[in-house]
Motif scaffolding. Structure first.
Motif, PDB file in Angstrom:
ATOM      1  N   LEU A   1       0.837  -1.185   0.000  1.00 49.50           N
ATOM      2  CA  LEU A   1       0.000   0.000   0.000  1.00 49.50           C
ATOM      3  C   LEU A   1       0.878   1.243   0.000  1.00 49.50           C
ATOM      4  CD1 LEU A   1      -2.824   1.266   0.261  1.00 49.50           C
ATOM      5  CD2 LEU A   1      -2.526   1.144   2.726  1.00 49.50           C
ATOM      6  N   ARG A   2       0.631   2.129  -0.934  1.00 48.19           N
ATOM      7  CA  ARG A   2       1.395   3.378  -1.031  1.00 48.19           C
ATOM      8  C   ARG A   2       0.847   4.369  -0.009  1.00 48.19           C
ATOM      9  NH1 ARG A   2       1.186   8.261  -3.926  1.00 48.19           N
ATOM     10  NH2 ARG A   2       3.250   8.954  -4.546  1.00 48.19           N
ATOM     11  N   LEU A   3       1.715   4.826   0.895  1.00 51.91           N
ATOM     12  CA  LEU A   3       1.300   5.753   1.937  1.00 51.91           C
ATOM     13  C   LEU A   3       1.527   7.204   1.542  1.00 51.91           C
ATOM     14  CD1 LEU A   3       2.696   3.879   5.065  1.00 51.91           C
ATOM     15  CD2 LEU A   3       0.379   3.844   4.146  1.00 51.91           C
ATOM     16  N   GLY A   4       2.380   7.452   0.585  1.00 51.69           N
ATOM     17  CA  GLY A   4       2.678   8.809   0.151  1.00 51.69           C
ATOM     18  C   GLY A   4       4.057   8.880  -0.467  1.00 51.69           C
ATOM     19  N   GLY A   5       4.539  10.094  -0.648  1.00 46.56           N
ATOM     20  CA  GLY A   5       5.859  10.294  -1.229  1.00 46.56           C
ATOM     21  C   GLY A   5       5.814  10.337  -2.742  1.00 46.56           C
ATOM     22  N   PRO A   6       6.969  10.557  -3.354  1.00 46.78           N
ATOM     23  CA  PRO A   6       7.043  10.624  -4.820  1.00 46.78           C
ATOM     24  C   PRO A   6       6.634   9.293  -5.467  1.00 46.78           C
ATOM     25  CG  PRO A   6       9.148  11.232  -3.807  1.00 46.78           C
ATOM     26  CD  PRO A   6       8.255  10.749  -2.722  1.00 46.78           C
ATOM     27  N   ALA A   7       6.121   9.364  -6.670  1.00 45.34           N
ATOM     28  CA  ALA A   7       5.643   8.164  -7.365  1.00 45.34           C
ATOM     29  C   ALA A   7       6.762   7.152  -7.605  1.00 45.34           C
ATOM     30  CB  ALA A   7       4.993   8.540  -8.688  1.00 45.34           C
ATOM     31  N   ASP A   8       7.976   7.627  -7.885  1.00 46.33           N
ATOM     32  CA  ASP A   8       9.069   6.693  -8.181  1.00 46.33           C
ATOM     33  C   ASP A   8       9.692   6.086  -6.922  1.00 46.33           C
ATOM     34  OD1 ASP A   8      10.090   9.184  -7.521  1.00 46.33           O
ATOM     35  OD2 ASP A   8      11.852   8.966  -8.797  1.00 46.33           O
ATOM     36  N   THR A   9       9.494   6.704  -5.766  1.00 49.06           N
ATOM     37  CA  THR A   9       9.989   6.163  -4.496  1.00 49.06           C
ATOM     38  C   THR A   9       8.929   6.358  -3.414  1.00 49.06           C
ATOM     39  OG1 THR A   9      11.070   8.258  -3.992  1.00 49.06           O
ATOM     40  CG2 THR A   9      12.436   6.547  -5.008  1.00 49.06           C
TER      41      THR A   9
ATOM     42  N   THR B   1       6.441   5.935  -0.172  1.00 49.02           N
ATOM     43  CA  THR B   1       6.581   5.508   1.213  1.00 49.02           C
ATOM     44  C   THR B   1       5.615   4.352   1.449  1.00 49.02           C
ATOM     45  OG1 THR B   1       7.096   7.763   1.879  1.00 49.02           O
ATOM     46  CG2 THR B   1       6.383   6.266   3.606  1.00 49.02           C
ATOM     47  N   VAL B   2       6.134   3.278   2.012  1.00 47.47           N
ATOM     48  CA  VAL B   2       5.311   2.114   2.317  1.00 47.47           C
ATOM     49  C   VAL B   2       5.505   1.749   3.782  1.00 47.47           C
ATOM     50  CG1 VAL B   2       5.288   1.194  -0.031  1.00 47.47           C
ATOM     51  CG2 VAL B   2       7.112   0.531   1.513  1.00 47.47           C
ATOM     52  N   HIS B   3       4.593   0.964   4.332  1.00 45.94           N
ATOM     53  CA  HIS B   3       4.654   0.578   5.736  1.00 45.94           C
ATOM     54  C   HIS B   3       5.702  -0.520   5.925  1.00 45.94           C
ATOM     55  CE1 HIS B   3       3.441  -0.680   9.709  1.00 45.94           C
ATOM     56  NE2 HIS B   3       2.701   0.428   9.780  1.00 45.94           N
ATOM     57  N   ALA B   4       6.592  -0.328   6.876  1.00 42.04           N
ATOM     58  CA  ALA B   4       7.683  -1.278   7.117  1.00 42.04           C
ATOM     59  C   ALA B   4       7.172  -2.676   7.456  1.00 42.04           C
ATOM     60  CB  ALA B   4       8.578  -0.758   8.237  1.00 42.04           C
ATOM     61  N   ASP B   5       6.069  -2.766   8.183  1.00 42.42           N
ATOM     62  CA  ASP B   5       5.525  -4.089   8.518  1.00 42.42           C
ATOM     63  C   ASP B   5       5.030  -4.828   7.279  1.00 42.42           C
ATOM     64  OD1 ASP B   5       6.102  -3.721  11.189  1.00 42.42           O
ATOM     65  OD2 ASP B   5       4.060  -3.088  11.713  1.00 42.42           O
ATOM     66  N   GLN B   6       4.478  -4.084   6.311  1.00 46.26           N
ATOM     67  CA  GLN B   6       4.038  -4.704   5.063  1.00 46.26           C
ATOM     68  C   GLN B   6       5.237  -5.242   4.289  1.00 46.26           C
ATOM     69  OE1 GLN B   6       1.803  -1.806   2.803  1.00 46.26           O
ATOM     70  NE2 GLN B   6      -0.058  -2.962   3.186  1.00 46.26           N
ATOM     71  N   VAL B   7       6.312  -4.475   4.252  1.00 45.51           N
ATOM     72  CA  VAL B   7       7.525  -4.905   3.548  1.00 45.51           C
ATOM     73  C   VAL B   7       8.083  -6.164   4.206  1.00 45.51           C
ATOM     74  CG1 VAL B   7       9.886  -4.275   2.914  1.00 45.51           C
ATOM     75  CG2 VAL B   7       8.061  -2.569   2.766  1.00 45.51           C
ATOM     76  N   ALA B   8       8.116  -6.187   5.531  1.00 46.91           N
ATOM     77  CA  ALA B   8       8.618  -7.359   6.256  1.00 46.91           C
ATOM     78  C   ALA B   8       7.749  -8.584   5.985  1.00 46.91           C
ATOM     79  CB  ALA B   8       8.675  -7.056   7.749  1.00 46.91           C
ATOM     80  N   ALA B   9       6.436  -8.411   6.006  1.00 46.50           N
ATOM     81  CA  ALA B   9       5.528  -9.533   5.747  1.00 46.50           C
ATOM     82  C   ALA B   9       5.683 -10.048   4.320  1.00 46.50           C
ATOM     83  CB  ALA B   9       4.085  -9.115   6.002  1.00 46.50           C
ATOM     84  N   LEU B  10       5.844  -9.141   3.381  1.00 39.59           N
ATOM     85  CA  LEU B  10       6.035  -9.545   1.985  1.00 39.59           C
ATOM     86  C   LEU B  10       7.346 -10.304   1.827  1.00 39.59           C
ATOM     87  CD1 LEU B  10       4.896  -9.357  -0.895  1.00 39.59           C
ATOM     88  CD2 LEU B  10       6.140  -7.212  -1.143  1.00 39.59           C
ATOM     89  N   GLY B  11       8.380  -9.856   2.521  1.00 38.06           N
ATOM     90  CA  GLY B  11       9.675 -10.523   2.460  1.00 38.06           C
ATOM     91  C   GLY B  11       9.668 -11.931   3.035  1.00 38.06           C
ATOM     92  N   ARG B  12       8.735 -12.225   3.921  1.00 37.46           N
ATOM     93  CA  ARG B  12       8.636 -13.567   4.508  1.00 37.46           C
ATOM     94  C   ARG B  12       7.825 -14.538   3.660  1.00 37.46           C
ATOM     95  NH1 ARG B  12       7.915 -10.365   9.199  1.00 37.46           N
ATOM     96  NH2 ARG B  12       5.675 -10.584   9.003  1.00 37.46           N
TER      97      ARG B  12
END
Length: 59
Positions: free
Chosen positions: A8-16, A18-29
């Motif tokens: 889920l995109r939380l904000g920031g520039p389109a090319d970079t 900001t995403v939720h760190a917990d989502q990134v960790a869950a995706l990595g697992r």
């Protein structure tokens, strides 16, 4: 990954975005992460056919 709907995109520039760190960790697992990545990115033949050759076009 945001474009593919995997994060889920939380904000920031389109090319970079900001995403939720917990989502990134869950995706990595996820055991199926390689398959998700493969499905979320266009295949090389598709990129070449549409002219999106990347570095190959620069050589």
């Amino acid at each position: 990954m945001t474009t593919a709907g995997l994060l889920l995109r939380l904000g920031g520039p389109a090319d970079t975005p900001t995403v939720h760190a917990d989502q990134v960790a869950a995706l990595g697992r996820r055991r199926d992460l390689p398959a998700l990545l493969d499905r979320s990115r266009p295949h090389r033949a598709t990129r070449l056919a549409t002219g999106e050759a990347g570095l190959l076009g620069a050589v």
